[in-house]
Each structure stands twice: as structure tokens, then as C-alpha cells.
Design a protein around this motif. Structure first.
Motif, PDB file in Angstrom:
ATOM      1  N   VAL A 241      16.863   9.832  25.139  1.00 10.96           N
ATOM      2  CA  VAL A 241      16.366   9.648  26.545  1.00 10.96           C
ATOM      3  C   VAL A 241      15.011  10.150  26.427  1.00 10.96           C
ATOM      4  CG1 VAL A 241      16.566  11.162  28.707  1.00 10.96           C
ATOM      5  CG2 VAL A 241      18.111  10.557  27.421  1.00 10.96           C
ATOM      6  N   GLU A 268      18.557   5.453  27.779  1.00  8.23           N
ATOM      7  CA  GLU A 268      17.142   6.238  29.057  1.00  8.23           C
ATOM      8  C   GLU A 268      16.163   6.375  28.861  1.00  8.23           C
ATOM      9  OE1 GLU A 268      19.540   8.954  31.563  1.00  8.23           O
ATOM     10  OE2 GLU A 268      17.304   9.750  32.588  1.00  8.23           O
ATOM     11  N   ASN A 270      12.989   7.209  31.617  1.00  7.19           N
ATOM     12  CA  ASN A 270      12.161   7.321  32.426  1.00  7.19           C
ATOM     13  C   ASN A 270      10.433   7.274  32.911  1.00  7.19           C
ATOM     14  OD1 ASN A 270      15.186   7.884  33.812  1.00  7.19           O
ATOM     15  ND2 ASN A 270      14.784  10.295  32.244  1.00  7.19           N
ATOM     16  N   VAL A 297      19.642   2.924  30.765  1.00  4.41           N
ATOM     17  CA  VAL A 297      19.653   2.844  32.549  1.00  4.41           C
ATOM     18  C   VAL A 297      17.955   3.729  31.844  1.00  4.41           C
ATOM     19  CG1 VAL A 297      19.661   5.332  34.586  1.00  4.41           C
ATOM     20  CG2 VAL A 297      21.878   4.839  32.863  1.00  4.41           C
ATOM     21  N   SER A 298      17.149   3.033  32.943  1.00  6.80           N
ATOM     22  CA  SER A 298      16.114   3.327  33.538  1.00  6.80           C
ATOM     23  C   SER A 298      15.710   3.767  34.910  1.00  6.80           C
ATOM     24  CB  SER A 298      14.977   2.145  33.043  1.00  6.80           C
ATOM     25  OG  SER A 298      14.979   0.860  34.075  1.00  6.80           O
TER      26      SER A 298
END
Lengths: 423, 253
Positions: A241, A268, A270, A297-298
Motif C-alpha cells: 500500500v 493499493e 492512494n 485498488v486506487s
């Protein structure tokens, strides 16, 4: 007659800074070749069409030489560390690491590197002229390494002290390698000790290895003469992450290029940003997230408040490649314009090749909500307070992602001060 | 306390209020009823200071001061409270946070010391009981994701915190089930005193079973066309508004 890249004014200005020898000769050569072939972006270049950085530099780099490392005392360093900070400090002067004044108390290493296969392998030459300029010319590359399994409990603060004569350049180059299942939080800002026109062209590469957890919180708050180009590219591996928060408050012109490569499943990325612009400040955030494998996931949220004759640009690219099934990718850009002369150009750009994905994007641009303003006034708040409260609430959503509480408090104070005095 | 004389107001050139006259004394509850579009909410908005309305004629005196001359925040500080028909959702601002600023602004205006965090919390706890509202709700973003009943309870909670002299409830009953209606009315009733007054704007008589008015006024086409006691509300409930409309139309012919 065609103008070739090598005859452009900016190329001529910076050419003498290129370095050919040493441990990074190969990537430097590739970067120089790319610059020779493609040159710096012209006014119509798609990626820079709202941000004519080349022209800004042609006029601004009156003395296109490096600002050299300088000596600094502990008191100056201490004076620029925000209240209640608890962690390590890495001090840089004009891009060069000052080991003596740095405080490394936890289990990671910092070193000046003369060769490293990872440098230039994450941000490969040939993608962006200013990244290439950094690769071709940087004076010193610094590497922060966190070994496998190490959890760095306290944040590491990077402070760049810059002191430049008018028209000079600094080119910080940083490589961060976080090995498997490790964890670290990095904070970063630059302090310019002079208020001259200068150009900082920084490039940071980050490797977030499998299962590791990296946060990078950065603040841009410089004089209204500073010209800043900031490139960050991050490789995120399996189940890792990475979170970036970028707060842009002041400079003349800022261009941020942020690229996240989601290289394996379960990872991930962000990206959060806030820009509060006044005067004639120009801030351009270009982000790029590349989903290459399934189940990644972004999340992306950039927000801006613009007044006076300031200008903001947001361009968010999301690529979802054919193998990246079950991708979740979310992007949002919201702006409040407080004056007639402020401008925002916002552009989401999604390219999706996989067929089983959840992607969303949205952007809004508007004025302050009059109904909300009236509601607060009807409860006894004067208009200025009510405005400040609404704007702070708008900005606060991004600040919430800064999980280091003292840094968040510091930035919150800067934001509130700005909202109280400038708007 | 409140004296409205020949009040005319328009929005975008359309006249909505066409000569309102109303006297409200301390200790009284006035109900303003009327069919949709009669100008009820406009009257409430104009009294609270909503800027999109243009006052073309008339005057409003509140406790010997010219109300129309004041900014919305000064009206609030003087003691006018509007419970909104549609409470605004404000992401990122919690009720607790904004209300502390609001309460202290109002206190400062009235020459009182600001409340510190402890005293503010104590006051909140006391007032929360009035409308049976949960503290967790108050620390969330203002009205965001609240149910209709929660929003209206929050309005009355804010009213309790700000201790107004004149409360204007703009269709506070709309969208409430009977339980929420009881809670909200109960809150309003407990805040009543012989020094305060309440104007209840509503379309339905139902609310007036719980908040019993001293006077009922019927608004139609921007004028008060009929005034009476609480029995008038019952009559309206039974017979609807058509007979009033007919009375007005035949009188004007």
C-alpha cells in the motif's frame, strides 16, 4: 525551417549541466539522448498545454547554473521543524544531503549513492523532459533504504533547504527502497532561504516491495518566485500500500507529476492533493495510475480552492490494462473558485482495457454554497467566519489523510491562516 | 416583540408577499397556515434575512429595532431563530463544532463570556435531552446522511442551544412521523416562556395538536386573509382551503 530540440533556448541554457560520467552514465546518456531528440515541451505539447513551464524557465533561468550545497547551522534547522514533531530529520541543502545535521535514530539507512540499478529503473528515461533533465544533470543521488520486515515507527522528515542566486537551479534526486513487509512514513518540504527566482527540479523514485506500507506526505509552501517541478514515480508490488498526500500552498509555478505503477495483484495506491491558490500562483497536478494486474485498488482525491488570478490544472490518468480484472479505481477532483479571474482546467483521462472493473471519476467546479453560507449566518456566524468554516471543511477532507498528527496540525494551521486572511 | 407592517417582498420580479401585517407579543404562539405557494416560507425566509428576496415595501420591527436593516447573523444574535424547512447538509462541519462558534458569537454580542469546552459540553448534554438527540450524531458532518426526523430534531436542538427570543419554525413538521413529531413538539414546548414567542409555519393542522397556538393566520396570495383562534386550524383541517380561497375571490370581485 524546423527548430530542432537542441536549438531550443531552454536546452541551450541547461545543456552545460549534463553529466556524462560516473556510475549512472548509462541512464544519464539515455536521458540526454531523449532530450536531444524530443527537447522540452513547446506551448502546444499536450501534457503541458496549460502549464508552459519551458517558457517560464527560459525567462526565469537567467543564471542557469546549479546552486551549490552550503553550510547551515542546527538552529536554522530547528527553526524550520514544525511543532510537536517526533521523529527523524534528514537535512538537505540545495539537493545535497547534510549527514551531520541529520538525525537517523531508527533502523533504516541513508546514503549518497554512486551506482544503483534501481535508480532510473522506476522512472525510466524518455517519459518526460524535466525528469530527463534531472536524470541527465542531478549532482547527488540519495537513497533511503528500509530492509525487509522493518517497521519504522516514527516518521522521517526530509527538509530541503534551498539557497539560490537569482535564476539558479537545484535538482534533488531521491531513491526510496522499502523492502518486503516493511513500513515507513515520510514527510517532506522545502524551505527556501532566499526569495529569488529559482528552479527546483526534483525527482523521487519509490519502490514499495510486496506487503509493505509506505506513506509520503509533502507540503509545497514557498515564495511567490519559486518555480517547482516535482516528479514522483512509485512501483507498488504485491499486496503493498502506498499513499501520497500533496499540499500545495504557495510558489510562482508548480508542476507535480505523480505516477503510481500497480505492478501486482492486491496492491493499493492512494493519491490525495489539496491546492490553495491565490495571487498569480499556478499549480498543475498531473497524476497517472497504471493498473497492470487483477485485484488492485486506487483512490484519488484532489481538491482546490482558487482566488485572485490563480490557476489550477488537474489531469488524472487511469490505465486499466487487459490483465487487470477486478480493478477498483476511483478518482475525484473538486474545485471552488472564489474569484472571476481564477481558472481551473480539469481533465480525467481513463483508458480501460479490462472488462470486469469498477472505475469512477468525477469533477466539480463551483462557487461557495450560498445556501450553506446562509444557514451558518442564520445561526449567528458572520459571513467571513461562515466562509472560512465552509472552505476549511472542504479542504479538511484531504487533510484527514495525513495520519501524522503533528504534521496534520501544522498544515491545518497554515490552511486556516490562509482561509482567514486571504479569502 | 415583532411588528410586521404592510410587508411586500418579491423574488426575480415576482411579488410573493403583498402586504403582510402581523403583531406578535412575548409569550404568544402564532401559527401561519395556508395552501402551497401562498408565501408562508417566503415570510419565514424574509424574517431570517435570506438575501434573494427584495423587500419592496413595509417594515419589520423586532424589539424596537429595524429587523430588515440587519444582516442575517445580527438577526440571529438579536434572538431570531429560523428552523429551516430543508436543513442544509454541510460535509466536513460537525454540529458540535459550528454550534460552539455560533453560541459564542451570540454570547459575545449579548455581552456574555464565551463558553469554554467543558461548559459548552455541559450545556449540550442538557439540551440534547430535550429532543432526544444522540451525541454521536452531533459530531458527524452537519445533517449529512441524517434522516428527515434527525434533521428536524437537530434544528430544534440548535434552537435550544441558541436560546432565541423569537423562533420561526418553517414546516418543521413536514416529513416527520408521529413519534418524531411528538419529540420535536415537546422540545419546542419546553423552550416556550413568557419572554419568548414562536411562529409556526405549517401546511397541516396536525402539528398544532402538539404546539398549541394562541392565534392562527391564513396566508393566501401573499396576504393574511383570515385570523382566528386555534379552532380556525381545526376548521381548515376539516374543510380544506377552498372555502377561504372562495371568500377571498368573491370579496375582491
Amino acid at each position: 525551417m524546423m527548430t530542432t530540440a537542441t536549438t531550443s533556448k531552454l536546452f541551450t541554457q541547461v545543456q552545460s549541466l549534463f553529466q556524462a560520467s560516473g556510475g549512472f552514465a548509462s541512464i544519464r546518456q539515455q536521458a540526454v539522448e531523449s532530450l536531444e531528440n524530443q527537447g522540452f515541451p513547446v506551448a502546444k505539447a499536450e501534457e503541458y498545454k496549460f502549464t508552459n513551464l519551458s517558457k517560464k524557465l527560459e525567462n526565469g533561468l537567467t543564471n542557469a547554473s546549479f546552486a551549490e550545497p552550503f553550510s547551515i547551522d542546527q538552529a536554522t534547522v530547528d527553526a524550520h521543524i514544525f511543532a510537536d514533531f517526533d521523529g527523524d530529520v534528514l537535512v538537505f541543502t540545495n539537493g545535497s544531503w547534510n549527514k551531520e545535521l541529520s538525525k537517523v535514530t531508527q533502523d533504516y539507512s541513508v546514503e549518497v549513492i554512486s551506482e544503483d540499478g534501481l535508480l532510473g529503473a522506476i522512472s525510466k528515461p524518455g517519459k518526460d523532459a524535466f525528469a530527463d533533465l534531472n536524470t541527465a544533470a542531478f549532482q547527488e543521488a540519495i537513497k533511503i533504504s528500509v530492509a525487509k520486515g522493518k517497521v519504522i515507527e516514527k516518521p522521517v522528515l526530509l527538509i530541503h533547504f534551498n539557497q539560490a542566486n537569482e535564476g539558479q537551479i537545484v535538482m534533488p534526486r531521491l531513491l526510496v527502497q522499502v523492502d518486503e513487509i516493511a513500513q515507513v512514513t515520510l514527510l517532506e518540504y522545502a524551505v527556501c532561504l532566499d526569495e529569488e527566482v529559482y528552479f527546483s527540479n526534483a525527482l523521487t523514485e519509490v519502490k514499495v516491495a510486496a506487503g509493505s506500507y509506505v506513506k509520503f506526505f509533502r507540503l509545497q509552501n514557498q515564495s511567490s518566485k519559486a518555480i517547482l517541478m516535482d516528479t514522483m514515480e512509485t512501483d507498488i508490488h504485491r499486496d503493498a500500500v502506498f499513499t501520497s498526500v500533496k499540499i500545495s500552498l504557495a510558489a510562482d509555478m508548480i508542476r507535480n507529476n505523480l505516477t503510481l505503477n500497480l505492478l501486482d495483484s492486491g496492491c493499493e495506491g492512494n493519491m490525495y492533493g489539496l491546492y490553495l491558490l491565490n495571487g498569480k500562483t499556478h499549480v498543475d497536478n498531473h497524476t497517472n495510475v497504471d493498473h497492470t494486474m487483477p485485484h488492485a485498488v486506487s483512490n484519488e482525491l484532489y481538491k482546490g480552492i482558487l482566488t485572485d488570478s490563480s490557476r489550477g490544472v488537474f489531469n488524472g490518468k487511469i490505465f486499466v490494462r487487459q490483465d487487470a480484472q477486478k480493478t477498483n479505481a476511483f478518482q475525484q477532483n473538486n474545485n471552488i473558485l472564489l474569484s472571476e479571474n481564477a481558472i481551473i482546467n480539469t481533465k480525467p483521462q481513463l483508458e480501460i482495457w479490462a472488462d470486469d472493473v469498477k472505475c469512477s471519476h468525477g469533477c466539480t467546479t463551483g462557487q461557495l454554497d450560498e445556501e450553506a453560507l446562509f444557514y451558518l449566518q442564520a445561526r449567528g456566524l458572520d459571513k467571513t467566519q461562515a466562509k472560512g468554516m465552509l472552505l476549511y471543511a472542504f479542504a479538511g477532507e484531504v487533510l484527514e489523510f495525513i495520519s501524522d498528527e503533528p504534521f496534520k496540525a501544522h498544515i491545518t494551521n497554515l490552511v486556516m491562516e490562509r482561509l482567514g486572511t486571504q479569502f | 416583540m415583532l411588528s410586521i407592517k404592510n410587508l411586500h417582498a418579491s423574488i426575480d420580479g415576482n411579488e410573493i408577499l403583498r402586504g403582510i401585517n402581523l403583531e406578535v407579543k412575548a409569550g404568544e404562539v402564532h401559527a401561519i397556515m395556508g395552501p402551497n405557494g401562498s408565501g408562508k416560507s417566503t415570510l419565514a425566509s424574509v424574517l431570517a434575512g435570506r438575501e434573494e428576496y427584495e423587500i419592496t415595501e413595509g417594515e419589520v420591527v423586532f424589539q424596537d429595532k429595524d429587523l430588515l436593516d440587519m444582516a442575517p447573523e445580527d438577526r440571529a444574535r438579536e434572538g431570531v431563530f429560523l428552523a429551516f424547512q430543508y436543513p442544509v447538509e454541510i460535509p466536513g462541519v460537525s454540529t458540535t463544532n459550528f454550534l460552539r462558534t455560533a453560541v459564542n458569537q451570540v454570547r459575545e454580542y449579548r455581552g456574555l463570556e464565551p463558553l469554554d469546552a467543558v461548559k459548552f459540553l455541559a450545556l449540550m448534554k442538557e439540551k440534547m435531552k430535550l429532543v432526544e438527540i444522540d451525541q454521536k450524531l452531533l459530531s458527524r458532518s452537519l445533517n449529512e446522511g441524517f434522516s428527515g426526523g434527525e434533521k428536524k430534531r437537530n434544528e430544534i436542538f440548535q434552537m435550544a442551544m441558541l436560546e432565541p427570543t423569537l423562533s420561526i419554525l418553517d414546516e418543521t413538521d413536514s416529513g416527520l412521523d408521529i413519534d418524531a413529531l411528538r419529540i420535536v413538539s415537546n422540545g419546542v414546548n419546553q423552550l416556550k416562556s413568557d419572554k419568548t414567542a414562536t411562529i409556526v409555519v405549517t401546511h397541516y393542522q396536525r402539528l398544532l395538536d402538539y404546539i398549541v397556538p394562541d392565534y392562527v393566520h391564513v396566508l393566501y396570495k401573499g396576504r393574511i386573509v383570515k385570523s382566528g383562534s386555534k379552532e380556525l386550524a381545526l376548521e381548515l383541517e376539516e374543510k380544506g382551503y377552498d372555502w377561504i380561497k372562495e371568500e377571498v375571490e368573491s370579496a375582491s370581485v
